[in-house]
Design an enzyme around this catalytic site. Sequence first.
Site, short mmCIF file in Angstrom:
data_model
loop_
_atom_site.label_atom_id
_atom_site.label_comp_id
_atom_site.label_asym_id
_atom_site.label_seq_id
_atom_site.Cartn_x
_atom_site.Cartn_y
_atom_site.Cartn_z
N HIS A 119 78.81 15.28 -67.43
CA HIS A 119 79.54 14.09 -67.88
C HIS A 119 81.05 15.53 -68.39
CE1 HIS A 119 76.19 12.90 -69.93
NE2 HIS A 119 76.26 11.80 -69.30
N SER A 139 71.02 12.83 -68.81
CA SER A 139 70.12 14.05 -70.44
C SER A 139 68.95 13.49 -70.25
CB SER A 139 71.06 12.68 -71.38
OG SER A 139 72.58 13.14 -71.22
#
Length: 162
Positions: free
Chosen positions: A17, A127
């Site tokens: 990210h 994640s």
Amino acid sequence: MRRVVCPGSFDPVTNGHVDIIRRAAQLHDEVHVVVGANRAKHGMFTVDERVAMLKEVTSDLPNVIVGTFRGLLVEYCRAHGVSAIVKGLRAVSDFEYEMEMAQMNYRLAEIETLFLTANPLYSFLRSSLVREIAIYGGNVASLVPPTVQAQLRTKLAGAGDG
Ligand code: PNS
């Protein structure tokens, strides 16, 4: 003013990210990094914790604003004068889902979606894998920023055995 949004669950933010956010910040005047709060209750970190981690890892980027959104992403874009959504594409497996969302968001509000191809270092990174590795005691040092690693440790230490 070229203002874009980088939306996500960020539960928690990963190095993948951060790579996309940094590259988006180089290409645009202002980047809104926004945590989707619609289904956040079921995550590992609260929305506030996710926002705090994002703020810390983007603190050296003056044109990045961290926030949250509820409901439709295109409504956030309309309300904040955002013309495009920036997403990272890791592999072909991301493509179908992202293509559907991009086309629907354009149809709903004529908001464009711009794709940045992920750094190959992070093409496997998401994640949910980070959470799983951390839960079972694996090393996530190369996958997330140091502050996230520390937060994972704190969160899991407080979670007990159950
Ligand atoms: O990190 P994620 O889980 O891939 O993020 C997905 C997110 C939050 C970007 C996406 O689910 C989203 O935009 N949700 C908001 C609701 C919405 O606008 N849905 C319509 C998409 S066409």
